[in-house]
Design a protein around this motif. Sequence first.
Motif, short mmCIF file in Angstrom:
data_model
loop_
_atom_site.label_atom_id
_atom_site.label_comp_id
_atom_site.label_asym_id
_atom_site.label_seq_id
_atom_site.Cartn_x
_atom_site.Cartn_y
_atom_site.Cartn_z
N ALA A 286 -8.44 -2.99 -24.94
CA ALA A 286 -8.90 -3.40 -26.27
C ALA A 286 -10.30 -2.86 -26.52
N LYS A 287 -11.19 -2.98 -25.53
CA LYS A 287 -12.54 -2.45 -25.70
C LYS A 287 -12.51 -0.95 -25.98
N ARG A 288 -11.66 -0.23 -25.24
CA ARG A 288 -11.59 1.23 -25.40
C ARG A 288 -11.13 1.64 -26.79
N GLU B 112 -13.24 -6.14 -33.26
CA GLU B 112 -13.13 -7.45 -32.63
C GLU B 112 -11.83 -7.60 -31.86
N LEU B 113 -11.93 -8.18 -30.67
CA LEU B 113 -10.78 -8.71 -29.94
C LEU B 113 -10.80 -10.21 -30.12
N ARG B 114 -9.73 -10.76 -30.69
CA ARG B 114 -9.62 -12.21 -30.81
C ARG B 114 -8.40 -12.66 -30.01
N LEU B 115 -8.64 -13.57 -29.07
CA LEU B 115 -7.58 -13.96 -28.16
C LEU B 115 -7.57 -15.47 -27.96
N VAL B 116 -6.42 -15.96 -27.51
CA VAL B 116 -6.29 -17.36 -27.09
C VAL B 116 -5.97 -17.35 -25.61
N ALA B 117 -6.57 -18.30 -24.88
CA ALA B 117 -6.37 -18.34 -23.44
C ALA B 117 -6.40 -19.78 -22.94
N ASN B 118 -5.68 -20.03 -21.85
CA ASN B 118 -5.77 -21.34 -21.18
C ASN B 118 -7.21 -21.57 -20.74
N ARG B 119 -7.68 -22.78 -20.91
CA ARG B 119 -9.07 -23.09 -20.58
C ARG B 119 -9.38 -22.87 -19.09
N HIS B 120 -8.36 -23.05 -18.22
CA HIS B 120 -8.63 -22.95 -16.78
C HIS B 120 -8.73 -21.52 -16.29
N LEU B 121 -8.38 -20.53 -17.13
CA LEU B 121 -8.41 -19.14 -16.67
C LEU B 121 -9.82 -18.57 -16.80
N PRO B 122 -10.30 -17.84 -15.79
CA PRO B 122 -11.70 -17.38 -15.75
C PRO B 122 -11.93 -16.07 -16.51
N TYR B 123 -11.60 -16.07 -17.80
CA TYR B 123 -11.73 -14.84 -18.58
C TYR B 123 -13.13 -14.63 -19.15
N TYR B 124 -13.84 -15.72 -19.41
CA TYR B 124 -15.06 -15.64 -20.20
C TYR B 124 -16.07 -14.67 -19.58
N HIS B 125 -16.37 -14.80 -18.29
CA HIS B 125 -17.39 -13.97 -17.67
C HIS B 125 -16.95 -12.52 -17.58
N PHE B 126 -15.67 -12.29 -17.37
CA PHE B 126 -15.16 -10.91 -17.37
C PHE B 126 -15.33 -10.29 -18.75
N LEU B 127 -15.01 -11.05 -19.79
CA LEU B 127 -15.17 -10.55 -21.16
C LEU B 127 -16.64 -10.29 -21.49
N LYS B 128 -17.55 -11.12 -20.98
CA LYS B 128 -18.98 -10.93 -21.23
C LYS B 128 -19.48 -9.61 -20.65
N ARG B 129 -18.85 -9.15 -19.57
CA ARG B 129 -19.25 -7.86 -19.00
C ARG B 129 -18.73 -6.70 -19.84
N LEU B 130 -17.69 -6.94 -20.63
CA LEU B 130 -17.11 -5.87 -21.44
C LEU B 130 -17.68 -5.80 -22.85
N PHE B 131 -17.94 -6.98 -23.45
CA PHE B 131 -18.29 -7.03 -24.87
C PHE B 131 -19.71 -7.55 -25.06
N ARG B 132 -20.34 -7.07 -26.13
CA ARG B 132 -21.72 -7.45 -26.43
C ARG B 132 -21.81 -8.92 -26.78
#
Length: 383
Positions: A336-338, A345-365
């Motif tokens: 998506a970033k590429r 914008e990437l807009r997504l829904v995710a389970n709260r327990h999945l550790p996506y936030y910090h990975f996404l912070k490394r990709l997106f401003r």
Amino acid sequence: MVKHRTPAPASTMLRSPLGNWQLHRYPVRSNDPLQAWDAADELLHAQLATLQQTQLPQHPLLVNDSFGALVVAVATQSWCSYTDSYVSHQAQLHNLEHNNLPTSGKQLAGLDTLPADRDLVLMKLPKSQSLLAFQLAKLSAELPSGTPIIVAAKSKLFTPAVRALFQNYCTDVSVSLIQRKCRILQGQLSPNLAEEVASTNTWQVPERGLTLHHLPGVFARNQLDIGARLLLDNLPAAGAEQVIDLGCGNGVLGLCYAKHSPASAVTWVDESYLAVASCARNVEANLPPSDGYRCVVDDCLTQQADNSVDLVLCNPPFHQEHAITEHIARQMFQDAKRVLRHGGELRLVANRHLPYYHFLKRLFRNVKTVASNTKFMVLSCTL
């Protein structure tokens, strides 16, 4: 502080009575902790080795061979592979080429007609029971009566309902004792024309003005997914020029955005052939004709050009068949970033327990939470 250990890389060397092969999951990852085959694949190799003592079938049909563990064993035969997964097809080709084996067999998927000359079916059980019923009906309708079928899976997957399905479409069904937590089922295909092969499930989403059609195995086949509901309540503003519904399933995210923003060009992408076929039908049933609408089979966004999209909508999976894994979602985020243009914008829904936030912070401003409830959160990620 609790230290999290990095999982050890899985073995890539499959050794069986039929030979040795180096196998990778696909897309190939260095130090992948997940193995490209399981004990059920090894049991099928053992069954093939037993058959080889008399006469190895010359025209095997391989069903649900996820990463090519079966196709490498019959690469010199006139093989045909049938699966609903584009990624599985790519994995099979990669592992054949990696082991210097011919790639001259046939790869079929979805609603393709099976060749009637098959003399053996080797099958891995799919996760979805509706997909299994579809595949058994298709095998029964399109292959000669009496064609032998050998099926392998973890023992716990051979539930009474699954065994009953095989009784409906096969004769002389027998199930082995447990071996390495797996079982082998054997039988012979028999005609059963009481059910339609392409059984489609249809239901309404009245609050969105949608009628959704689903072929077997498609995610959220019976009702709207609760994560998708939260994202639909928090869609971006209308006006994005180029939009992708990534991992589209039935296509509901892109359908609702297209209704919300009629001038937008929308592309629906999934690796499931049956999902994309279902999505194409839903686009036709719910939206006016448009040259700006496309439904595409792909491995995430591999075929999509860089810097070509304004908005990506995504409800990412965290399973690959029976394996729980985050790597598909991470590949979706990287793709998506590429493909996003500056300001996209990437807009997504995710389970709260999945550790996506910090990975996404490394990709997106910018990464911000748009909405959340006890189970899910909607994230907006911008470049």
